[in-house]
Design a protein around this motif. Sequence first.
Motif, PDB file in Angstrom:
ATOM      1  N   SER A   1      51.517  34.216  36.138  1.00 21.13           N
ATOM      2  CA  SER A   1      50.778  35.408  35.718  1.00 21.13           C
ATOM      3  C   SER A   1      51.556  36.192  34.672  1.00 21.13           C
ATOM      4  O   SER A   1      50.990  36.677  33.687  1.00 21.13           O
ATOM      5  N   VAL A   2      52.863  36.307  34.879  1.00 22.42           N
ATOM      6  CA  VAL A   2      53.719  37.015  33.914  1.00 22.42           C
ATOM      7  C   VAL A   2      53.675  36.302  32.563  1.00 22.42           C
ATOM      8  O   VAL A   2      53.551  36.941  31.515  1.00 22.42           O
ATOM      9  N   ALA A   3      53.748  34.965  32.574  1.00 23.18           N
ATOM     10  CA  ALA A   3      53.701  34.190  31.328  1.00 23.18           C
ATOM     11  C   ALA A   3      52.363  34.377  30.611  1.00 23.18           C
ATOM     12  O   ALA A   3      52.317  34.514  29.386  1.00 23.18           O
ATOM     13  N   ARG A   4      51.265  34.406  31.370  1.00 21.32           N
ATOM     14  CA  ARG A   4      49.935  34.606  30.767  1.00 21.32           C
ATOM     15  C   ARG A   4      49.825  35.978  30.117  1.00 21.32           C
ATOM     16  O   ARG A   4      49.284  36.120  29.023  1.00 21.32           O
ATOM     17  N   VAL A   5      50.351  36.984  30.792  1.00 19.46           N
ATOM     18  CA  VAL A   5      50.288  38.348  30.240  1.00 19.46           C
ATOM     19  C   VAL A   5      51.142  38.448  28.985  1.00 19.46           C
ATOM     20  O   VAL A   5      50.738  39.072  27.998  1.00 19.46           O
TER      21      VAL A   5
END
Length: 198
Positions: free
Chosen positions: A91-95
């Motif tokens: 999720s952090v990478a997507r954001v």
Amino acid sequence: MDIATVIGSSWICALALCAVLGDAFLPFIPSGTLVILAVLKTAQIDGAPVVLGLGVAVASFLGDLLLLRLARRGAPSVQRRLEHRPQLAASVARVQQALDGRTTGAAAAMVVVARFVPAGRTILDLAIGHSPAHPYRFLRWSALAALVWAAYIVTLGWLNSHWFDTAWLSLAVSCTAATVISTAIARIVRRNRRLVIN
């Protein structure tokens, strides 16, 4: 107003502010519920909702700043959290990827919207903290998001305290409304993300 009421109101307000500060790190803390409860406890005190709202905004911003600094410095606790929770890391990478491709206005809107999505604040702070770009340009948007969320949650509690005669009903309606709004925003965000990917 007697001294016991003042002490009781102060205690719940202090607890609410600590929860708002801490839910940047632990998003399962029911900070919104505690803020609403604090609003209901102080709704009859002149100026209390405004002071509480400002306190909530400051606590929210400070929580973001602390998590951002920890992520930026590569704090072991933050790194372990990402290593042991692959879904959070994804999720952090997507954001991070989404922020890189956004204009200034779109990125600002994303920061504000994240405040209303469950765990969105935590993921966003970690993404910004791990971004190679200078993260502190996001702080003004974080301050705006903190103000918007504080105004929203305090107003929600204050309105319900005046619409209903009983505190428990005001609390139940306020928390239900906050949950419904957060869920609706989360669904919209997920739908938009699927549309962008497709």
